[in-house]
Design a protein around this motif. Sequence first.
Motif, PDB file in Angstrom:
ATOM      1  N   TYR A  34       0.963  -1.254   0.096  1.00  0.00           N
ATOM      2  CA  TYR A  34      -0.056  -0.025  -0.125  1.00  0.00           C
ATOM      3  C   TYR A  34       1.004   1.406  -0.053  1.00  0.00           C
ATOM      4  O   TYR A  34       1.963   1.181   0.464  1.00  0.00           O
ATOM      5  N   GLU A 100      -3.482   3.976  -1.580  1.00  0.00           N
ATOM      6  CA  GLU A 100      -3.573   3.174  -2.911  1.00  0.00           C
ATOM      7  C   GLU A 100      -3.074   1.790  -2.930  1.00  0.00           C
ATOM      8  O   GLU A 100      -1.966   1.537  -2.220  1.00  0.00           O
ATOM      9  N   ASP A 101      -3.926   0.984  -3.095  1.00  0.00           N
ATOM     10  CA  ASP A 101      -3.551  -0.556  -3.546  1.00  0.00           C
ATOM     11  C   ASP A 101      -2.535  -0.450  -4.777  1.00  0.00           C
ATOM     12  O   ASP A 101      -2.845  -0.347  -6.061  1.00  0.00           O
ATOM     13  N   THR A 104      -3.577  -3.019  -7.602  1.00  0.00           N
ATOM     14  CA  THR A 104      -4.599  -2.528  -8.556  1.00  0.00           C
ATOM     15  C   THR A 104      -4.429  -1.189  -8.954  1.00  0.00           C
ATOM     16  O   THR A 104      -5.181  -0.985  -9.969  1.00  0.00           O
ATOM     17  N   VAL A 106      -5.544   1.286  -7.539  1.00  0.00           N
ATOM     18  CA  VAL A 106      -6.694   2.309  -7.249  1.00  0.00           C
ATOM     19  C   VAL A 106      -6.602   2.789  -5.647  1.00  0.00           C
ATOM     20  O   VAL A 106      -6.309   1.902  -4.877  1.00  0.00           O
ATOM     21  N   TRP A 107      -7.165   4.056  -5.864  1.00  0.00           N
ATOM     22  CA  TRP A 107      -7.086   4.739  -4.339  1.00  0.00           C
ATOM     23  C   TRP A 107      -8.438   4.042  -3.638  1.00  0.00           C
ATOM     24  O   TRP A 107      -9.632   4.255  -3.943  1.00  0.00           O
ATOM     25  N   ASP A 108      -8.333   3.132  -2.785  1.00  0.00           N
ATOM     26  CA  ASP A 108      -9.509   2.549  -2.249  1.00  0.00           C
ATOM     27  C   ASP A 108      -9.983   2.721  -0.929  1.00  0.00           C
ATOM     28  O   ASP A 108     -10.814   2.308  -0.122  1.00  0.00           O
TER      29      ASP A 108
END
Length: 120
Positions: A34, A100-101, A104, A106-108
Amino acid sequence: QVQLQESGPGLQKSSQTLSLTCTVSGGSITTMYYFWSWIRQPPGKGLEWIGYMSYSGYTIYSPSLKSRTSISRDTSKNEFTLQLSSVTPEDTAVYYCAREDGTTKVWDAWGQGTLVTVSS
């Protein structure tokens, strides 16, 4: 479920150093893979990425803000901090911390955001 919460002064004077802290709960900031970002949104404008600190502690900053930006962390408190020096009214924005992952991209997870106003 991870939660992020920004904290810090809402009002700054020009030339001061802005300091905001993001406290993370429900997950560790050292967990692979992360990345912990600071992002801002000036009034009436889009999102601007400021920089991130990785799970391992290295940092990457936006080239446009790099000379004024520092991101650090306190793993014992599970929090990371943004410092932005020599602020001007153009730094007025809602500041967000986000996760952020790295797998992926993606900011999750996001904090709710905190408005920082810089007066001249």
